[in-house]
Enzyme design. Structure first.
Site, PDB file in Angstrom:
ATOM      1  N   GLU A   1       0.743  -1.210   0.086  1.00  0.00           N
ATOM      2  CA  GLU A   1       0.099   0.098  -0.092  1.00  0.00           C
ATOM      3  C   GLU A   1       0.698   1.312   0.231  1.00  0.00           C
ATOM      4  O   GLU A   1       0.823   2.185   0.785  1.00  0.00           O
ATOM      5  CB  GLU A   1      -0.771   0.071   1.321  1.00  0.00           C
ATOM      6  CG  GLU A   1      -2.040  -0.875   1.241  1.00  0.00           C
ATOM      7  CD  GLU A   1      -2.547  -0.588   2.653  1.00  0.00           C
ATOM      8  OE1 GLU A   1      -3.905  -1.207   2.671  1.00  0.00           O
ATOM      9  OE2 GLU A   1      -1.974  -0.145   3.648  1.00  0.00           O
TER      10      GLU A   1
ATOM     11  N   ARG B   1       2.953  20.369   5.794  1.00  0.00           N
ATOM     12  CA  ARG B   1       3.794  19.531   6.454  1.00  0.00           C
ATOM     13  C   ARG B   1       4.969  20.085   7.218  1.00  0.00           C
ATOM     14  O   ARG B   1       5.221  19.597   8.418  1.00  0.00           O
ATOM     15  CB  ARG B   1       4.568  18.556   5.435  1.00  0.00           C
ATOM     16  CG  ARG B   1       3.351  17.651   4.676  1.00  0.00           C
ATOM     17  CD  ARG B   1       3.983  16.593   3.798  1.00  0.00           C
ATOM     18  NE  ARG B   1       4.578  15.710   4.762  1.00  0.00           N
ATOM     19  CZ  ARG B   1       6.016  15.844   4.835  1.00  0.00           C
ATOM     20  NH1 ARG B   1       6.672  16.469   4.313  1.00  0.00           N
ATOM     21  NH2 ARG B   1       6.208  14.544   5.532  1.00  0.00           N
TER      22      ARG B   1
ATOM     23  N   CYS C   1      -2.217  34.307   8.880  1.00  0.00           N
ATOM     24  CA  CYS C   1      -2.046  34.989  10.120  1.00  0.00           C
ATOM     25  C   CYS C   1      -1.652  34.000  11.184  1.00  0.00           C
ATOM     26  O   CYS C   1      -2.666  33.797  12.138  1.00  0.00           O
ATOM     27  CB  CYS C   1      -3.105  35.838  10.466  1.00  0.00           C
ATOM     28  SG  CYS C   1      -3.624  36.977   9.172  1.00  0.00           S
ATOM     29  N   GLU C   2      -0.636  33.562  11.277  1.00  0.00           N
ATOM     30  CA  GLU C   2      -0.253  32.685  12.486  1.00  0.00           C
ATOM     31  C   GLU C   2       1.320  32.378  12.136  1.00  0.00           C
ATOM     32  O   GLU C   2       1.873  32.212  11.173  1.00  0.00           O
ATOM     33  CB  GLU C   2      -0.409  31.054  12.203  1.00  0.00           C
ATOM     34  CG  GLU C   2      -2.118  30.825  12.045  1.00  0.00           C
ATOM     35  CD  GLU C   2      -2.517  29.754  13.045  1.00  0.00           C
ATOM     36  OE1 GLU C   2      -1.618  29.405  13.581  1.00  0.00           O
ATOM     37  OE2 GLU C   2      -3.786  29.584  12.732  1.00  0.00           O
TER      38      GLU C   2
HETATM   39  N1  LLP Z   1      -1.521   2.207   4.324  1.00  0.00           N
HETATM   40  C1  LLP Z   1      -2.087   2.785   5.747  1.00  0.00           C
HETATM   41  C2  LLP Z   1      -2.997   1.888   6.379  1.00  0.00           C
HETATM   42  C3  LLP Z   1      -1.691   3.858   5.969  1.00  0.00           C
HETATM   43  O1  LLP Z   1      -2.217   4.523   7.199  1.00  0.00           O
HETATM   44  C4  LLP Z   1      -0.961   4.873   5.141  1.00  0.00           C
HETATM   45  C5  LLP Z   1      -0.559   6.030   5.580  1.00  0.00           C
HETATM   46  C6  LLP Z   1      -0.295   4.178   4.113  1.00  0.00           C
HETATM   47  C7  LLP Z   1      -0.743   3.019   3.566  1.00  0.00           C
HETATM   48  C8  LLP Z   1       0.438   4.930   3.123  1.00  0.00           C
HETATM   49  O2  LLP Z   1       1.680   5.128   3.620  1.00  0.00           O
HETATM   50  P1  LLP Z   1       2.860   5.999   2.967  1.00  0.00           P
HETATM   51  O3  LLP Z   1       3.306   4.872   1.976  1.00  0.00           O
HETATM   52  O4  LLP Z   1       2.535   7.128   2.005  1.00  0.00           O
HETATM   53  O5  LLP Z   1       3.884   6.063   4.016  1.00  0.00           O
HETATM   54  N2  LLP Z   1       0.477  13.134   6.541  1.00  0.00           N
HETATM   55  C9  LLP Z   1       1.793  12.490   6.519  1.00  0.00           C
HETATM   56  C10 LLP Z   1       1.494  11.113   6.538  1.00  0.00           C
HETATM   57  C11 LLP Z   1       0.484  10.289   6.959  1.00  0.00           C
HETATM   58  C12 LLP Z   1       0.492   8.967   6.461  1.00  0.00           C
HETATM   59  C13 LLP Z   1      -0.874   8.139   6.888  1.00  0.00           C
HETATM   60  N3  LLP Z   1      -0.860   7.010   6.515  1.00  0.00           N
HETATM   61  C14 LLP Z   1       2.849  12.930   6.004  1.00  0.00           C
HETATM   62  O6  LLP Z   1       2.649  14.141   5.455  1.00  0.00           O
HETATM   63  O7  LLP Z   1       3.989  12.923   6.244  1.00  0.00           O
END
Ligand code: LLP
Length: 439
Positions: free
Chosen positions: A293, A332, A363-364
């Site tokens: 995933e 981020r 404004c932060e």
């Molecule tokens: N599968 C599940 C169950 C997940 O919760 C996530 C990400 C992924 C796959 C995909 O993960 P990746 O391959 O993208 O690492 N907003 C944060 C990242 C949050 C990730 C949430 N879950 C950021 O900007 O770093």
């Protein structure tokens, strides 16, 4: 600029195997995305704008497909990382499935015509209508995060006279060694089911005639650069599955989640090949099908955010470059202290260098995109690209301060298209109304 050009080469080198930024490069002094001059996009579409490289997305899928060729996993791209329809369509055309976490993401999956047998549905808070819709569409698997959720899916499946395939998301109790907001594998996190509870559910699986409880799912966190946390978690899971099989439980799929780290700054993440090499021996001789995933690995280095310097504000202690983009468009840095490289659209190789904080218009005091960056002297009207912004960029943008969200553009070779138009003030207030009992 000497340092910056070295960095480009280093990212490109490593990036051949990992999250590559090599579709964004300088030709002479100007930044290009594939064969398109970024300035041409910006002049036509304006700023702020997200720009994605089709080639990077596809190459990253190919790297995973190649590294895991021997086991032919189902690669379900994690929609949450970047859910633009053009991005989704590009990826499913390359053979991926989708990992979704909401009714909205299911809607997107349908819009691009994703084969339901390639959709997995995760998330700790699925609602009844969402479950019903996913069942009707015939998705491959629900990744279940708790017992009450399991009960609810069972009830809905019974009512619809359908049988739902279920994968239990296991929390293996492993520290992924990443930012605490994106670490999910430790026992104190919200996610997943502990091994004992999961075992009880598997042993009682026949109590749920409308469910086929046949899979295991594990995702320990995101932006994990080292191999060990994965190996530790998967080894635990394989042992768990072995013990279940000894008790007569047959596991059909093992979903390894996402989490592969990419290069934002000076990280040296494992490559897709190394990742595969590290873990595939754990699954030798196992009959279950693997699912991956990935989100960030595929899109992070496939996208940039471009903004324009409004002016430079010099205080007694700092130089601030105030831009027309900020935390509303890319949260981020504010949220995770994340680092994004800042590249000018036009290099000024001979200008003197100064140290800047690059801030947004909101404004932060938390509204910044980069701190203490050494850049060739900036002036009003300069354009800046915030690199590695393809994942968790636009999807986390907001309308805070009633700012419209940026446009999104997809580049393929020498062509580009606006794949989401810039919001306007009309869309900003669409859906709002003022009832007669006020004013
Ligand atoms: N599968 C599940 C169950 C997940 O919760 C996530 C990400 C992924 C796959 C995909 O993960 P990746 O391959 O993208 O690492 N907003 C944060 C990242 C949050 C990730 C949430 N879950 C950021 O900007 O770093």
């Amino acid at each position: 600029m000497g340092k910056m050009s070295k960095k480009i080469i280093r990212q490109g080198d490593l990036g051949f195997h990992t999250g590559a930024m090599h579709d964004f490069y300088y030709r002479g002094k100007e930044l290009y995305c594939e064969k398109v001059r970024v300035l041409d996009i910006v002049r036509k579409v304006g700023t702020p704008v997200y720009i994605y490289s089709h080639n990077t997305l596809i190459e990253h899928v190919e790297k995973l497909q190649k590294a895991f060729q021997s086991v032919q996993p189902l690669i379900c791209y994690s929609v949450k990382a970047n859910s633009n329809l053009a991005v989704l369509k590009s990826l499913i055309a390359k053979g991926t499935g989708l990992d979704i976490v909401s009714g909205g993401e299911l809607y997107r999956a349908k819009q691009v015509g994703c084969d339901p047998r390639k959709i997995v549905y995760a998330g700790v808070g699925k609602t009844e209508p969402e479950i019903e819709e996913a069942l009707r569409y015939g998705i491959l698997l629900f990744n279940v995060e708790s017992r009450p959720e399991l009960e609810l899916i069972h009830q809905v499946a019974q009512r619809l006279k359908k049988r739902a395939n279920i994968s239990l998301r296991i929390n293996p109790g492993v520290d992924p060694r990443t930012h605490h907001h994106i670490a999910t594998g430790k026992l104190e996190s919200t996610f997943g089911i502990d091994l004992d509870t999961a075992r009880q559910i598997f042993l009682k699986r026949f109590d749920y005639p409308s469910l086929n409880i046949c899979g295991i799912h594990v995702h320990i966190g995101s932006q994990i650069v080292k191999g060990e946390p994965f190996v530790e978690a998967f080894r635990k899971i394989v042992g768990f599955i072995d013990s279940l099989e000894r008790e007569g439980v047959r596991i059909e799929t093992l979903n390894l989640g996402g989490g592969l780290g990419v290069i934002y700054n000076d990280e040296v993440p494992q490559t897709a090949d190394q990742f595969a090499k590290n873990i595939l021996s754990l699954f030798k001789g196992k009959k279950y099908r693997l699912i991956l995933e990935p989100g960030r690995f595929i899109v992070a280095n496939g996208g940039i955010l471009v903004g324009r310097v409004l002016w430079v504000k010099q205080t007694k202690v700092k130089n601030f470059a105030v831009t027309d983009t900020g935390m509303g468009d890319l949260i981020r840095p504010s949220l995770y202290d994340a680092y994004h490289e800042v590249w000018p659209l036009v290099r000024k190789d001979h200008a003197r260098k100064l140290t800047y904080d690059i801030v947004g218009p909101i404004c932060e005091s938390g509204d910044f995109l980069a701190k203490e960056r050494h850049l060739a002297e900036l002036e009003s009207g300069d354009y800046l690209a915030f690199m590695t912004a393809g994942a968790y960029g636009f999807v986390m943008a907001s309308n805070y301060n009633s700012r419209t969200r940026p446009a999104e553009v997809l580049v393929r070779a020498d062509r580009f298209a606006v794949v989401r138009k810039r919001e306007d003030f009309h869309s900003l207030v669409a859906g709002e109304s003022v009832p007669a009992f006020v004013g």
